[in-house]
Every structure is written in structure tokens, then in C-alpha cells.
Design a protein around this motif. Structure first.
Motif, mmCIF file in Angstrom:
data_model
loop_
_atom_site.group_PDB
_atom_site.id
_atom_site.type_symbol
_atom_site.label_atom_id
_atom_site.label_comp_id
_atom_site.label_asym_id
_atom_site.label_seq_id
_atom_site.Cartn_x
_atom_site.Cartn_y
_atom_site.Cartn_z
ATOM 1 N N LEU A 39 24.631 -6.396 73.243
ATOM 2 C CA LEU A 39 23.704 -5.519 72.527
ATOM 3 C C LEU A 39 24.317 -4.168 72.178
ATOM 4 C CD1 LEU A 39 20.342 -6.358 74.308
ATOM 5 C CD2 LEU A 39 21.226 -7.229 72.152
ATOM 6 N N PRO A 41 15.558 -18.759 72.936
ATOM 7 C CA PRO A 41 15.149 -18.722 74.338
ATOM 8 C C PRO A 41 14.840 -17.321 74.866
ATOM 9 C CG PRO A 41 17.516 -18.783 74.209
ATOM 10 C CD PRO A 41 17.011 -18.815 72.796
ATOM 11 N N MET A 42 14.952 -16.300 74.034
ATOM 12 C CA MET A 42 14.643 -14.963 74.554
ATOM 13 C C MET A 42 13.136 -14.832 74.733
ATOM 14 S SD MET A 42 15.660 -11.228 73.300
ATOM 15 C CE MET A 42 14.519 -9.867 73.397
ATOM 16 N N VAL A 91 14.356 0.985 77.489
ATOM 17 C CA VAL A 91 15.493 0.065 77.338
ATOM 18 C C VAL A 91 16.234 0.384 76.049
ATOM 19 C CG1 VAL A 91 16.189 -2.323 77.005
ATOM 20 C CG2 VAL A 91 14.430 -1.788 78.669
ATOM 21 N N ARG A 100 11.831 -6.917 68.077
ATOM 22 C CA ARG A 100 12.519 -8.085 68.644
ATOM 23 C C ARG A 100 12.263 -8.199 70.146
ATOM 24 N NH1 ARG A 100 15.673 -9.782 64.405
ATOM 25 N NH2 ARG A 100 16.571 -8.131 63.158
ATOM 26 N N ILE A 101 12.312 -7.063 70.834
ATOM 27 C CA ILE A 101 12.076 -7.113 72.278
ATOM 28 C C ILE A 101 10.624 -7.502 72.545
ATOM 29 C CG2 ILE A 101 12.093 -5.760 74.410
ATOM 30 C CD1 ILE A 101 14.250 -4.006 73.108
ATOM 31 N N LYS A 135 12.292 -14.437 70.858
ATOM 32 C CA LYS A 135 12.496 -15.614 70.019
ATOM 33 C C LYS A 135 13.271 -16.588 70.896
ATOM 34 C CE LYS A 135 15.039 -16.996 65.875
ATOM 35 N NZ LYS A 135 16.329 -17.336 66.464
ATOM 36 N N LEU A 146 6.905 -5.997 79.790
ATOM 37 C CA LEU A 146 7.262 -4.578 79.847
ATOM 38 C C LEU A 146 6.244 -3.781 79.045
ATOM 39 C CD1 LEU A 146 11.107 -4.827 79.087
ATOM 40 C CD2 LEU A 146 10.004 -4.664 81.315
ATOM 41 N N ASN A 163 15.889 -7.347 83.549
ATOM 42 C CA ASN A 163 15.258 -8.253 82.590
ATOM 43 C C ASN A 163 16.184 -8.838 81.531
ATOM 44 O OD1 ASN A 163 12.211 -7.999 83.152
ATOM 45 N ND2 ASN A 163 12.966 -5.906 83.207
ATOM 46 N N CYS A 164 17.274 -8.173 81.254
ATOM 47 C CA CYS A 164 18.069 -8.573 80.096
ATOM 48 C C CYS A 164 19.469 -9.029 80.466
ATOM 49 C CB CYS A 164 18.180 -7.434 79.098
ATOM 50 S SG CYS A 164 16.722 -6.395 79.003
ATOM 51 N N ASN A 223 19.964 -22.355 62.994
ATOM 52 C CA ASN A 223 19.072 -21.489 63.718
ATOM 53 C C ASN A 223 18.220 -20.702 62.720
ATOM 54 O OD1 ASN A 223 18.069 -19.940 65.751
ATOM 55 N ND2 ASN A 223 19.744 -18.461 65.584
ATOM 56 N N GLN A 234 20.602 -1.471 63.444
ATOM 57 C CA GLN A 234 19.188 -1.777 63.212
ATOM 58 C C GLN A 234 18.329 -0.569 63.550
ATOM 59 O OE1 GLN A 234 17.780 -5.482 64.869
ATOM 60 N NE2 GLN A 234 19.826 -6.375 64.782
#
Lengths: 299, 435
Positions: free
Chosen positions: A78, A101-102, A117, A94-95, A99, A109, A55-56, A22, A86
Motif C-alpha cells: 500500500l 477477498p479483502m 489508517v 475501498r477500505i 472487495k 473499524l 487488520n491489514c 478480475n 489515489q
């Protein structure tokens, strides 16, 4: 045995195959320092929770419950330490970008929603201290506020950008503005982006044949196009009566093969019902006549 | 006459063999039922089917069952109506198989449902546009017609046995009495029965053709490689006749041996059934060539992937075993008269039947494994379908159920029509005592 072997064969082959590694998910340095310009509050975390559930949760599960979806690569929980350590900017990046499949949430948003969030997630991260927004604000760039008016005669949308400085609002010059129209799936950019003028205005003409809803309304939005992230996001959107009234029946409004049962094509209902009635008429007729046979006595 | 009656009915009793066999079936049934309760409790996840390959053993098995049940129509209706006298002793066997497979085919669909308690929704929210609704409709109809075609010709038999067969087990007597509907061989009764059977024989032809055509449409009405075909209907129907004929031959062999029916199921019947099987296998071969050569010539991208997987990829071994071992070689063998003797023909039929099952698997699974959009970001067991033990047990469950139904029907009723056999020989079954 043989059968089992052939059934198992494909499995053996795949287990032998090595999974592709990955690729890593690097956050650019200039994005790491980005912070939220308001203080996280419990209200904000609550709003974030609602957004998170919608959404998550389907992938990440509920924080601390470790019930994330079993997909590759693993979304993970998470609330874990490797997320907690982080920086806000990293999570935000990142949100925002996602990436596979995210999904990327850039257009799903708003920035405020993304921050709420994060404030929700932060409530699970022990030892997290939010960087002071006031102190950081100075170094973070400009805060822009947009407003929008329109002129049906000239067919022009006028977007005004003001910068909120410590001395009060001043016209924002040279901010690149994008105007878009809301369609079924996502936003459609109306024209090329334009920078604001000396006094903070940018004008956009809309095409004559822009389809609107039944009464010609179109939802128009404007935002600052800011790839460097130096300006705080600003979005306005408004319903403007600038479109051509369009009254296209929805695909499921008429009788069609793909529609609901009540809107099945008439010929289909007829043929089906007719066939069933004819065949079952005979079946029932035969059943009755055979049962009737009992009454016949030998002479 | 008494000889015919006792020949054809002596198996109707409860003997040790029956209890052993039924005991075995029931035990196996319970064991497999346990697997099903697991599925009920934990959901379809206990099976190997996943998001992409969501039709696995169950649906392959369903297609196989529908296929096998079609034979009732071929033997009784098509061969019967065109006046083939020799099929007469086989008709009931064929109908028994049809009834058993058709009945369980419906259950197999329920086994593939994650929430079987919502079965009623299939009807409550049915759409006329959906081939699923057509399928449910035609299978129910076909089952009812087959059941009637099994029971109606049995009415005179039951009357005769009730009146004249002294060794009929006493607990079966009331059943026979009710089901024989006061049959007295009255001309009017004969007229009604014959007319009813005649109508049913005609009705069952379109019903049977539609059940398997509609089943094929469940696949062919999609655009997926391997299914997107205009000849799927006849392709399935001809394949069904292959599976069904093989099933009938196997059943004939067992009844002939266990129920001592050598004088009634003769070499002639096997020879002829062998010819029927060769004929339908040839037709099926023809459709197979069409089905693979036409897309194979054009090699559209998705078809190419599909065909490569079948012929030289994951499924190659199974594919060639089925096509060569299960179709080509049997055809060639059965062209020889010697191979159409009961034992060799039965062995060939077993191979053909097993191949027919795997053929359904090859129709269903490989296509599901190659959707148009790539399968990505999913665990490995989403990409490759592996039936789980539970799933295999549940599939076995359906086979056991079929065997139980066939056993019960054939054990408690004459396998070969008694009255028709007697009349053929010029005897009057109800009155006279000459034989």
C-alpha cells in the motif's frame, strides 16, 4: 515415468486453463471527494499503524517491504505509487467497502479508525498533501453528534441528534437513526430505522425478551443511517441494563467431545485409560517373565 | 540338524552383496535426508501441500505404511491361531515387515510436521477426544507387540545358533548370547515362552484392528465427501491385508532366491499365500463396491462432485488403473493355479502393492481438493496438489528406511524359525547331532 505423468496431469490441465479476469473496483464519483475533517498528525498515524498491524498486515504486509500475501488478486504493497496517487476518498471507499477477498471494514473499524489508517499510509506516500479540512468542511455536509438515554418503565431508548454548526449545536431534524445491539458476531439491528423528530429525538422500544448478560446488561449502539454520505458519521454506544439476565454456560463449560482435554467426557477417559492399562499390563508382564527366564538353569 | 541350521543361517554373514546393497541404501538414504533437511530449514512450504490440500504424499504414505504393517497380525495371529501349519516359515517374514512398517509409520507422521521439535506437545497437550492421540497410542502399542512377537520366538533360535553354528560371525556372538537369555530348552522356559507368545498373539488382534480402524477414523470422523463413511474401518483393514499380503509375497520371493531357501519356502507356500491374497482382495473388492456404489446411488451434491472427479475427472486415470489393474485383474489372474507359482505371483504382488499405494493417495487427496466451501482467491498451486521433488524424496526416504530395517533384521537373524522347523521334523535342536 507413468506415475510422474499422472501426477503432473492435473497441473498441465490447469496451466492451460485461462484465469478469469478480475473485475475492476470502481469508486463512485460522489465518494471520491470525501475527506478527513481533521488534520493528519503523527499521533493519528501512530494509532493508524496499530490498527494497520492488526487488520491489514496479514494481507498487505508492511508498507515498503513488499511482503504482502500471495493470494489472488494480489493485495499489493500500500505504499506504492498507484495507491499514493489515489484521493483520500477513494482509499476511504475501498477500505469501507472492501472487495473479496479483502473484507469490508464498514462495521469493523469506525470512520475515525479508517482515517487514522489512511493517515498512516499517507506517511509513506511522497508528495502527498492533505486537502485542507477547514476549507472543505463547508462543502462536506453536516456533522452530527448523537447521545442516548433510556427509560426502563416505558422500555424506550431515546436517541438525541444534534448538528454541530458554526453557530453551535442545533437539534438535527430528519436524521435517520439505527439502533443496534452488540451480539457475539457483529451488531444486530433492533428495529427499523427512524427519523429524528423536530427537536432531534428518535425513540425506540426494545423487546421484552432481549437477552442480556448475567446481570441483564446489553451493549446498545446508535448511528446515523446515511447512504449518501452527506452526514459525518456519528456513533454512540452504551451499556444499558435492559436485557433479560441470561446465564448460558459457554459451549466449552461442560464436558463434551469438542471441549478441552480436562473436559473430556468421562466415559472416554475411562475407556481410553482402561484399554491402555490392560494391554500394557500384559506387555510388561510378559517382558518381565521373559527376562526372568534367564535365571532358569538346565537341570 | 546341522543341515537345517546351516541352510537357514548361512546368509548370516557380511558378504559383498550385502555391502553393495546396504551401501546403495545408505547413499540413497543420505540423498533423501538432504531433502528432509531442506524441509526442516524452510518449512513445509517446500512440499506441495497447501492450506486446502494439506494431506498429500506424506499422509497417503502413512496410511500405506500402517496398512502394510497389519499383515504381521493376519499371518501369525489369525492364521497361526486357527492352526494353519504352513504359515510357520512365513511368520517371521511377516513380523519383520510389520515391525519395519510400523516403526517407520510413526516417523512418517513426524515428516508431515512443520515443527517436529514440538513433537512432545502432541502428548503434553493431548486430548482424549482426539483420534490423533488414539492413533499414536495404538501404533506404539502395535509396534511393541510386533517387535516382541518377532523377538520372542527367536530366543531359542539364537541359543541354538550360538551353541551349534560354527560360522556365526564372531561380532554377532555377544548379541546372540545376550538376546538368547540363557535359553537351555528347559521345560519351564518353554512354558513361559509359549504362554507369552500365546498371549501376544491374542493381544495383537485387537491392537492391529484398532491401529487401522483408528487410522481410518482420522478420515471417517469428518463429514467430508469420500471420508464420511461408516464402513471405513473394515474397508481400511481389508485393504491393509491386500497390501500386506502382497508385501509378504514379494519378500518371500527375494529371501527364497537370495538366501537360497527353496526347500523351506516352497511352491506350496506361494500357492497358499496366493489364495490368501485372493481372499482378502475379494473382501476388499466387496468393500470398494460398497464404498462407491452407496454414495454413487444417492449422489448427494458433494459426493457427486467427489465421485465425478474420481471416475471421470482429474483422478480418473489413476482411479481406474488402481481399481481394474491393481485389484480386479490380479484377482482374476490369481484364481488360476499357474498364476500362484512364485514368479508370476510375485509379479502380480508388485502390481498390487503399487496400486495399494496409489489407492491411499486416491483416498486422501481428492477429498481434500473438494472442501464444502469453494476454494477461491488463492494462487493456483493451492487448488491443485502437485507433490514437489523434495516431497517425493522425503517419501522415498521412508521407503528406504523400511528396506534398511528389513535388510538388517533378515541379514543378521534367521529368516525362517530354526528350532520350530527342526522340531517339526522331530529333531531336538540343542542336544542330538543326528540329521
Amino acid at each position: 515415468m507413468k506415475k510422474l505423468f499422472y501426477i503432473l496431469l492435473p497441473v498441465i490441465i490447469t496451466t492451460l486453463r485461462v484465469e478469469a479476469q478480475n473485475p475492476s473496483w470502481v469508486v463512485p464519483d460522489d465518494q471520491k471527494g470525501k475527506i478527513c475533517l481533521v488534520r493528519f498528525t503523527s499521533d493519528m498515524a501512530k494509532q493508524g499503524e496499530v490498527i494497520y498491524l492488526k487488520n491489514c498486515q496479514s494481507c498487505h504486509g508492511l508498507p515498503t517491504k513488499k511482503n504482502f500475501a500471495s493470494i489472488q488478486p494480489s493485495p499489493g504493497d500500500l505504499s506504492e505509487n498507484k495507491v499514493g496517487t489515489q484521493k483520500d476518498g477513494e482509499l476511504f471507499y475501498r477500505i469501507t467497502t472492501g472487495k473479496a477477498p479483502m473484507p469490508e471494514f464498514r462495521n469493523i473499524l469506525t470512520e475515525d479508525e479508517r482515517w487514522s489508517v489512511i493517515s498512516f499510509l499517507r506517511s509513506f506516500h511522497k508528495g502527498y498533501v492533505q486537502p485542507d479540512p477547514e476549507k472543505m468542511a463547508a462543502s462536506i455536509g453536516k456533522r452530527i453528534k448523537l447521545s442516548m438515554t433510556y427509560d426502563t418503565v416505558k422500555r424506550r431508548i431515546l436517541v438525541k441528534a444534534v448538528e454541530l454548526t458554526s453557530d453551535g449545536p442545533v437539534p438535527a431534524k430528519g436524521a435517520e437513526i439505527v439502533v443496534f445491539v452488540k451480539r457475539y458476531f457483529g451488531n444486530m439491528q433492533l428495529t427499523d430505522p427512524k427519523p429524528t423528530s423536530e427537536n432531534g429525538y428518535a425513540g425506540f422500544e426494545w423487546p421484552q425478551d432481549l437477552p442480556g448478560d448475567k446481570s441483564g446488561n446489553v451493549i446498545v449502539g446508535a448511528r446515523v443511517n446515511d447512504p449518501t454520505g452527506n452526514m459525518q458519521e456519528a456513533i454512540v454506544s452504551d451499556t444499558l441494563a435492559i436485557g433479560v439476565p441470561t446465564n448460558k454456560p459457554a459451549l466449552t463449560d461442560t464436558r463434551a467431545m469438542w471441549s478441552t482435554r480436562d473436559k473430556a467426557p468421562v466415559w472416554m477417559i475411562l475407556i481410553y485409560t482402561l484399554a491402555v492399562i490392560v494391554v500394557w499390563y500384559f506387555i510388561i508382564y510378559i517382558l518381565l517373565s521373559v527376562v526372568d527366564m534367564r535365571k532358569i538353569k538346565q537341570v | 540338524m546341522d543341515l537345517i541350521i546351516s541352510d537357514l543361517s548361512h546368509h548370516i554373514r557380511l558378504n559383498k552383496g550385502f555391502f553393495l546393497w546396504m551401501g546403495f541404501l545408505v547413499l540413497a538414504f543420505l540423498a533423501c535426508l538432504f531433502a528432509y533437511t531442506r524441509q526442516l530449514k524452510y518449512g513445509l512450504g517446500v512440499a506441495g501441500i497447501r492450506d486446502y490440500i494439506s494431506w498429500g504424499l506424506y499422509i497417503s504414505n502413512f496410511v500405506f505404511f500402517v496398512a502394510s504393517s497389519l499383515i504381521g497380525m493376519l499371518i501369525s495371529a489369525v492364521l497361526g491361531l486357527i492352526g494353519m501349519k504352513w504359515v510357520q516359515p512365513i511368520t517371521r517374514i511377516a513380523e519383520t515387515i510389520a515391525v519395519a512398517f510400523a516403526a517407520v509409520a510413526g516417523l512418517v507422521i513426524v515428516m508431515d510436521m512443520g515443527r517436529p521439535e514440538r513433537l512432545a506437545y502432541v502428548f503434553l497437550y493431548a486430548r482424549f477426544q482426539s483420534p490423533i492421540l488414539w492413533d499414536v497410542t495404538v501404533i506404539t502399542t502395535y509396534f511393541v507387540i510386533s517387535l516382541m512377537l518377532l523377538m520372542l520366538p527367536m530366543i531359542p533360535d539364537m541359543a541354538v545358533l550360538y551353541k551349534r553354528y560354527g560360522s556365526l560371525p564372531s561380532w554377532l556372538k555377544p548379541v546372540y548370547k545376550v538376546l538368547s537369555l540363557n535359553w537351555t530348552d528347559h521345560p519351564e522356559q518353554n512354558r513361559i515362552i509359549h504362554r507369552s507368545i500365546y498371549i501376544l498373539l491374542i493381544l495383537i488382534i485387537p491392537a492391529a484392528l484398532s491401529i487401522h480402524t483408528v487410522t481410518s477414523w482420522l478420515f471417517a470422523l469428518t463429514v467430508r465427501p469420500g471420508w464420511d463413511s461408516t464402513i471405513f474401518g473394515p474397508y481400511f483393514v481389508s485393504g491393509a491385508f491386500v497390501a500386506g499380503s502382497a508385501a509378504v509375497i514379494i519378500a518371500m520371493f527375494f529371501f527364497r532366491k537370495n538366501y537360497r531357501l527353496k526347500d523351506y519356502l516352497t511352491d506350496l507356500h506361494f500357492n497358499n499365500m496366493g489364495k490368501v491374497l485372493v481372499l482378502v482382495a475379494f473382501v476388499y473388492l466387496y468393500f470398494n463396491i460398497n464404498e462407491y456404489l452407496v454414495p454413487g446411488y444417492k449422489l448427494k451434491r458433494a459426493d457427486a462432485i467427489h465421485l465425478r472427479e474420481l471416475m471421470s475427472g482429474h483422478f480418473a486415470v489413476m482411479f481406474w488403473l488402481v481399481q481394474v489393474g491393481g485389484l480386479l485383474i490380479p484377482i482374476v489372474l490369481m484364481l488360476f493355479r499357474k498364476m500362484r507359482k512364485p514368479l508370476p505371483l510375485t509379479l502380480i504382488s508388485v502390481v498390487v502393492l503399487i496400486a495399494a499405494w496409489f489407492k491411499r493417495y486416491l483416498i486422501v487427496v481428492p477429498t481434500m481438493a473438494h472442501p464444502f466451501l469453494p476454494i477461491q482467491h488463492v494462487p493456483d498451486n493451492f487448488k491443485i496438489y502437485t507433490p514437489t521433488l523434495t516431497e517425493i524424496a522425503i517419501t522415498l526416504l521412508s521407503f528406504i528406511l523400511v528396506l534398511i530395517i528389513i535388510t538388517l533384521i533378515s541379514k543378521f537373524f534367521p529368516v525362517i524359525p530354526v528350532v520350530e522347523t527342526a522340531k517339526e521334523k522331530g529333531l531336538d535342536p540343542l542336544k542330538s547331532n543326528e540329521s
